[in-house]
Design a protein around this motif. Structure first.
Motif, PDB file in Angstrom:
ATOM      1  N   GLU A 166      -3.843  -3.330  10.382  1.00  0.00           N
ATOM      2  CA  GLU A 166      -2.635  -2.511  10.469  1.00  0.00           C
ATOM      3  C   GLU A 166      -1.779  -3.104  11.590  1.00  0.00           C
ATOM      4  O   GLU A 166      -2.091  -2.955  12.772  1.00  0.00           O
ATOM      5  N   ASN A 207      -4.643   5.072   5.081  1.00  0.00           N
ATOM      6  CA  ASN A 207      -4.676   3.793   4.352  1.00  0.00           C
ATOM      7  C   ASN A 207      -6.040   3.512   3.731  1.00  0.00           C
ATOM      8  O   ASN A 207      -6.204   2.516   3.018  1.00  0.00           O
ATOM      9  N   ASN A 218       1.007   4.382   1.883  1.00  0.00           N
ATOM     10  CA  ASN A 218       0.466   5.027   3.066  1.00  0.00           C
ATOM     11  C   ASN A 218       0.622   6.544   2.962  1.00  0.00           C
ATOM     12  O   ASN A 218       1.739   7.057   2.877  1.00  0.00           O
ATOM     13  N   THR A 242      -9.214  -0.723  -0.222  1.00  0.00           N
ATOM     14  CA  THR A 242      -9.419  -0.681   1.217  1.00  0.00           C
ATOM     15  C   THR A 242     -10.740   0.008   1.538  1.00  0.00           C
ATOM     16  O   THR A 242     -11.286   0.736   0.711  1.00  0.00           O
ATOM     17  N   GLU A 278      -3.175   6.780  -4.380  1.00  0.00           N
ATOM     18  CA  GLU A 278      -3.426   5.350  -4.490  1.00  0.00           C
ATOM     19  C   GLU A 278      -2.666   4.751  -5.673  1.00  0.00           C
ATOM     20  O   GLU A 278      -2.246   5.463  -6.592  1.00  0.00           O
ATOM     21  N   HIS A 304       4.454   0.754   2.237  1.00  0.00           N
ATOM     22  CA  HIS A 304       3.947   0.170   3.479  1.00  0.00           C
ATOM     23  C   HIS A 304       3.342  -1.199   3.184  1.00  0.00           C
ATOM     24  O   HIS A 304       3.013  -1.511   2.026  1.00  0.00           O
ATOM     25  N   ILE A 348       0.839  -1.202   0.000  1.00  0.00           N
ATOM     26  CA  ILE A 348       0.000   0.000   0.000  1.00  0.00           C
ATOM     27  C   ILE A 348       0.873   1.251   0.000  1.00  0.00           C
ATOM     28  O   ILE A 348       2.014   1.222   0.475  1.00  0.00           O
ATOM     29  N   VAL A 405      -4.946  -0.980  -3.512  1.00  0.00           N
ATOM     30  CA  VAL A 405      -3.786  -1.602  -2.879  1.00  0.00           C
ATOM     31  C   VAL A 405      -3.532  -2.939  -3.580  1.00  0.00           C
ATOM     32  O   VAL A 405      -4.385  -3.459  -4.307  1.00  0.00           O
TER      33      VAL A 405
END
Length: 631
Positions: free
Chosen positions: A384, A399, A352, A417, A356, A369, A350, A404
């Motif tokens: 997380e 996030n 963070n 997400t 995106e 991340h 991802i 992702v």
């Protein structure tokens, strides 16, 4: 033939660098480049030769004029390297306002130190740096260097502006590759790309001229929408003895999956401990709650950035022994704990706090991340694993709501997400205000914060009581406030909700005029200022997250005081959000209710002043007064 190719590349760079040779007189900078600028890039020249899937070389030179003390941050050379790269042929000079050279810096002037961050215990990155200094403005700095790479995961990007409040006179990026190497380009809209092919090499060139500075604008979504830029990603690569394919998100996920192969095995003692922990759990959710809490209580986050270790997690077996790891290691360890409990999960890559992942353009640089997901056809649960405080399933608004990369046995798969909506990111506040005959107001407030607003208040749970009181007094807005009680608590660790209680006294609630008393009814959650309008705004904007605020204030009036006037109810509607306020009276009590719901979608720059007008209406509604009189 090889000698001919090398000479042609060298001549290309020599002619490329010649552009910046000459007069650095600051008075010759065009006026439009000085406007809103603290510094001006007079010349920036970047030449990158992509030699093989594992090697490359960059030659870089820049000349920057610092216009004022506010631009001193740009008077620095700072480049990182590690065991897969080296920096050499560093040259640096300082010039005065007229362009006269004041100083050539020596290699002994450079600092060469570890780049280990405060949260990292294992990192092989180093940095070479030099800070230029001058007692008079403007002044000009010039530096150049060469850097070789013997492991390639990313390729240099470029953009026409280095940041806010810095303009560009000329910037050029030349990228040269062997024709056997495949790369992908992602460029800003309307950016012109020049390319030529010779001697089995292709050279691409991007140029920016006379780009004015841009000021940092409120709620800005960034410079990318208004600058020229290019991003380049390799298809095949080799790094730290690992080869892979980055041409698609699926192939990138396959490489990460291979790195993690057999990495989720646990020691026998840990397996036994897990089984003992979950022996009484009757559902998978119960098991997950137990194991996630175990992870939080028994591990801590540290960064590990050693070669391929920047991408490959520490083995779960090792984490079980040392009880620490980075985001990759802790996510992988949690994966192993769930596996032992019979629950399947997948690692997730991802970005963070970054944009995106671009579904049409795969590259390593978009991610920074790793988290974990327990997939489900209906409601997947994201974890997380670096937070010791978040409830299971809450991953933070940085996030949330983004593409992702889920890592599976069949490669990478883009998923999304959860989005935290305004009804999730709530603040609900109930306030009772008792007014006495001598003008003292006793105020008791109970607040509940959910999701993103929970996250914004989470630090209050861990501050020293004296610090909590200090911050509270600063926020109350009354110079004479007497704080009687304050408490933050998270009563249910399974949900992202914090409760706050605060009570205090003040004599500054009422203002007097003749025989009347004036009361601003919204004393608790009030807009105290209006954003300034921006003429010719350039950048798009967005509110950080959707949220809703619900407030209720009940005033109890003393004997001898009556309401002469109450404002009318207010309702404001806009694409940016909704606002309502109502005012009512029963007996000796005034009841005020306020609701504000805001939307975090991205809006074009041209609509910012419309947003300011909406905000102004809320500001005015929050200042409405009741008139009280003695009876």
């Amino acid at each position: 033939m090889k000698k001919t190719i090398y000479l042609s590349s060298l001549l290309l760079f020599i002619s490329f660098c010649a552009v910046s040779q000459g007069n650095y007189d600051a008075s010759k900078i065009p006026d439009n480049l000085k406007q809103d600028a603290v510094a001006v890039v007079r010349s920036e020249e970047q030449f990158y030769e992509y030699k093989s899937i594992s090697s490359g070389m960059v030659k870089y030179k820049t000349v920057i004029t610092i216009l004022s003390k506010a631009g001193d941050n740009y008077a620095e050379f700072a480049e990182s390297y590690d065991r897969f790269s080296n920096i050499y042929n560093i040259k640096a000079s300082l010039y005065d306002a007229t362009g006269k050279k004041i100083k050539d810096y020596k290699s002994s002037d450079l600092k060469d130190q570890s780049l280990i961050s405060s949260y990292s215990i294992l990192e092989d990155s180093r940095i070479k740096s030099l800070t230029f200094s001058s007692n008079s403005y403007p002044y000009t700095i010039e530096y150049s260097y060469t850097q070789d790479f013997n492991g390639i995961l990313t390729l240099p990007s470029w953009r026409s502006l280095k940041g806010y409040h810095i303009s560009t006179e000329k910037s050029t990026y030349i990228f040269q590759k062997n024709n056997s190497l495949n790369v992908r380009f992602l460029t800003s809209k309307d950016l012109k790309t020049d390319s030529t092919s010779t001697n089995n090499k292709t050279t691409y060139t991007w140029i920016a001229n006379n780009v004015p500075a841009t000021t940092r604008e409120p709620l800005s979504s960034g410079l990318e929408d208004i600058t020229s830029w290019v991003k380049i990603a390799p298809n095949q690569f080799e790094f730290d003895s690992s080869k892979g394919d980055l041409s698609t998100w699926n192939s990138m996920g396959a490489w990460i999956s291979k790195l993690n192969e057999n990495g989720d095995e646990l020691p026998a003692t840990t397996k036994s401990m897990i089984q003992n922990l979950i022996k009484d759990a009757t559902t998978d959710e119960e098991k997950m709650q137990i194991l996630y809490r175990y992870l939080q209580q028994n591990t801590r986050y540290v960064s590990v950035q050693l070669g391929i270790g920047g991408f490959k997690p520490i083995l779960a077996e090792k984490v079980a022994q040392v009880n620490y790891g980075d985001c990759k290691a802790l996510s992988n360890y949690m994966k192993a704990l769930l596996k032992e409990a019979g629950i399947k999960s997948n690692l997730v890559v991802i970005g963070n706090g970054k944009p995106e992942l671009n579904s049409a353009y795969a590259s390593i640089g978009q991610a920074n991340h790793m988290i974990l997901v327990v997939p489900s056809a209906k409601d997947s649960i994201f974890l997380e694993c670096t937070s010791q405080n978040y409830p299971m399933g809450y991953i933070g608004y940085d996030n949330a709501d983004r593409n992702v990369l889920m890592i599976t046995e069949n490669g990478g798969k883009l998923i999304r997400t959860p989005k935290y909506r305004s009804i999730d990111n709530y603040q609900v506040r109930k306030t009772n205000i008792q007014l006495s005959e001598d003008g003292i107001a006793t105020i008791a407030v109970k607040s509940t914060y959910g999701s993103a607003q929970y996250e914004d208040n989470l630090s209050n749970l861990f501050l020293e009581p004296a610090e909590v009181r200090k911050i509270a007094l600063q926020n109350l807005g009354f110079a004479d406030a007497e704080l009687q009680h304050i408490k933050f608590e998270q009563t249910d660790k399974k949900i992202p909700v914090i409760n706050e209680e605060i009570s205090y006294k003040t004599k500054q609630l009422l203002s007097k005029g003749a025989d009347k008393f004036f009361l601003i009814i919204n004393q608790i959650n009030r807009k105290e200022n209006i954003p300034e309008k921006v003429t010719n705004r350039k950048t798009d904007f967005a509110i950080p997250f959707d949220y809703s605020d619900d407030d209720e204030i009940i005033y109890t009036l003393p004997k001898g005081l009556a309401v002469e006037f109450l404002p009318k109810d207010v309702r404001i509607s806009s694409e940016f959000g909704e606002y309502s306020a109502s005012f009512s009276m029963t007996g000796n009590t005034i009841t005020y209710k306020r609701n504000q719901v805001m939307n975090s979608k991205k809006f074009p720059a041209a609509r910012y002043n419309e947003y300011v007008d909406f905000y102004k209406k809320i500001y005015q509604a929050d200042k409405l007064k009741a008139v009280l009189t003695k009876i």
